[in-house]
Design an enzyme around this catalytic site. Structure first.
Site: not given
Length: 174
Positions: A81, A11-12
Site C-alpha cells: 500500500e 497494521r491490525r
C-alpha cells in the site's frame, strides 16, 4: 465503488483502534475516508485497494510499535500500500503511535527509504491527540471536508420530501 479522499493504512495488530479513531474523527468532520474494515465489495482485494488509493489525495499511515518490521517481505500488504501510494505521488502522512521508532534507512526496503522524511503527527499522548488531529486537518491533509455523495443524496431526498409536503399542503388548501 465509491470515491474517497483519504485512505488509512494500518497494521491490525496495534493500529486498528487508532485507525478507527482517526476514521471516525475525519468522517465526523465531513471527509470521505476509506478504512478497509467493511468498505470493500466482492472482487479482487488487491485491485480494489489499489483503486481506492488511486482515487484518494491523502494516504494516512498508522504506525504502531514495530509496524514496519514486516515490510522486509515483498508480499506484506502495508508495504504494498505504501509503495503504491509513493509511486502515485499521494500525500503520505505517518501517524506515529506510542513505542514506534523509525528503523534505520538500511533496515527499510529501498522503495520505503524516504518514508521517515514525510511530515506526520504523533499519537503517543491522548492529551494532545485532539490538537494533533486539528493539525492533521488544517495543515497536512490536501483533502477538504465536504458533503459526500451519500450525504448529498440524503440531503437531496429530505429536501425533496419537504418540498413535496409543502406543495401538497398548498394544493390541498386551494
Amino acid at each position: 465503488m465509491a470515491n474517497y479522499d483519504i485512505f488509512i493504512s494500518y497494521r491490525r495488530e496495534g493500529g486498528l483502534e487508532m485507525a478507527d479513531s482517526i476514521y471516525q474523527r475525519l468522517q465526523n468532520a465531513g471527509y470521505s475516508v476509506f478504512l478497509d474494515l467493511e468498505q470493500l465489495a466482492s472482487g479482487k482485494f488487491n485491485e480494489q485497494l489499489l483503486s481506492v488509493i488511486d482515487s484518494c489525495q491523502d494516504f494516512i499511515l498508522v504506525l504502531p510499535e514495530n509496524a514496519l518490521d514486516r515490510c522486509a517481505q515483498e508480499d506484506d500488504w502495508v508495504r504494498q500500500e505504501v509503495e503504491y501510494a509513493i509511486k502515485q505521488n499521494k500525500n503520505i502522512i505517518p501517524v506515529m503511535l506510542r513505542g514506534f521508532v523509525w528503523p534505520h534507512k538500511d533496515e527499510l526496503p529501498q522503495t520505503l527509504s524516504e518514508l521517515p522524511n514525510y511530515e506526520g503527527i504523533s499519537a503517543t499522548d491522548h492529551k494532545v491527540f485532539p490538537e494533533n488531529m486539528e493539525r492533521l486537518k488544517s495543515k497536512l491533509l490536501h483533502s477538504k471536508p465536504g458533503i459526500s455523495w451519500y450525504k448529498y443524496k440524503t440531503h437531496l431526498l429530505v429536501s425533496a420530501l419537504v418540498l413535496f409536503v409543502i406543495l401538497g399542503s398548498i394544493f390541498a388548501w386551494w
